[in-house]
Design a protein around this motif. Sequence first.
Motif, short mmCIF file in Angstrom:
data_model
loop_
_atom_site.label_atom_id
_atom_site.label_comp_id
_atom_site.label_asym_id
_atom_site.label_seq_id
_atom_site.Cartn_x
_atom_site.Cartn_y
_atom_site.Cartn_z
N VAL A 1 2.82 -2.93 0.42
CA VAL A 1 1.92 -3.98 0.89
C VAL A 1 1.19 -4.61 -0.30
O VAL A 1 1.38 -4.21 -1.45
CB VAL A 1 0.93 -3.48 1.96
N VAL B 1 -7.14 -1.01 3.54
CA VAL B 1 -6.44 -2.19 4.08
C VAL B 1 -5.37 -2.65 3.09
O VAL B 1 -4.24 -2.97 3.46
CB VAL B 1 -7.42 -3.34 4.39
N LYS B 2 -5.74 -2.64 1.80
CA LYS B 2 -4.81 -3.10 0.76
C LYS B 2 -3.65 -2.14 0.56
O LYS B 2 -2.63 -2.51 -0.02
CB LYS B 2 -5.56 -3.25 -0.58
N GLN B 3 -3.82 -0.88 0.95
CA GLN B 3 -2.80 0.13 0.68
C GLN B 3 -1.86 0.39 1.85
O GLN B 3 -0.68 0.66 1.64
CB GLN B 3 -3.48 1.47 0.30
N ILE B 4 -2.39 0.42 3.07
CA ILE B 4 -1.58 0.97 4.16
C ILE B 4 -1.36 0.03 5.34
O ILE B 4 -0.61 0.37 6.24
CB ILE B 4 -2.19 2.30 4.69
N VAL B 5 -2.00 -1.13 5.35
CA VAL B 5 -1.81 -2.01 6.51
C VAL B 5 -0.64 -2.96 6.22
O VAL B 5 -0.59 -3.58 5.16
CB VAL B 5 -3.10 -2.81 6.80
N PRO B 6 0.34 -3.03 7.14
CA PRO B 6 1.54 -3.83 6.86
C PRO B 6 1.28 -5.34 6.91
O PRO B 6 1.59 -6.02 7.88
CB PRO B 6 2.53 -3.37 7.92
N ILE B 7 0.69 -5.82 5.82
CA ILE B 7 0.43 -7.25 5.64
C ILE B 7 0.88 -7.59 4.22
O ILE B 7 0.50 -6.91 3.28
CB ILE B 7 -1.07 -7.57 5.82
N ASP C 1 -10.24 -0.94 0.54
CA ASP C 1 -9.19 -0.32 -0.28
C ASP C 1 -8.02 0.14 0.59
O ASP C 1 -6.85 -0.05 0.23
CB ASP C 1 -9.75 0.89 -1.05
N GLY D 1 -1.51 -4.79 -2.06
CA GLY D 1 -2.18 -4.18 -3.20
C GLY D 1 -3.28 -5.08 -3.73
O GLY D 1 -4.01 -5.68 -2.97
#
Lengths: 131, 83
Positions: B78, A110-116, A108, B80
């Motif tokens: 990002v 990774v989906k919110q805060i990692v710049p990807i 969760d 989501g």
Amino acid sequence: MIEIQRTRIDVEAVVDSVRRNDAGAIVVFLGTVRADPDVRALDYEVYQSMAVRTLTELATRAREKFGILELSIVHRAGRVPVGEDSVVIACAAAHRSEAFAACSWVMDEVKQIVPIWKTEAGPAKRRARRP
Amino acid sequence: MQIQVRLFATYREIVGEGQLAWTLRDGTTVRQLLEAVLAEYPRLLGHEKGMLLAVNHEVVRPDVVLREGDEVALLPPVSGGRR
């Protein structure tokens, strides 16, 4: 193991990176590219230096928050075809409950805060993937 | 002073470059830099929703004062996705 790579992820190697004799559970999550209509691949754009730093911090926070033993995260960059893994998370803990909880929490985050950022690549069009 | 501005995803596509060299007066804040970037590239206007600003790979508040050699990144929301 915290890595961002342009080549196929060796899942077994990620699992081996968290193996410990004091672990009674290893939970592995694979995020795979799904064949939505007109989607042949996803293109991942990564702010490499910040992404590695953010993932490393996430792993540290997960160890503190859940008391897990080891955590590895490997993410793809560039084009990933349908069916391939775009992210692999492996989490080792003494018992399975904290390993499941930590693995889910990390994904969760990774989906919110990692710049990807990901873009869909289809036969003829490119667009940001809807959530 | 000189700093670098990094742009990603939608912002990079709008501006047409992923990296810009920018000259600023001493004491310039991140917010003032963003205003200058938006003035130079007005097509970015309307895309600020959910934007995060990072200096040297760390998300910062807009009132942070920039220093020589800083790398400032304009980060769109990002990926989501559903759980």
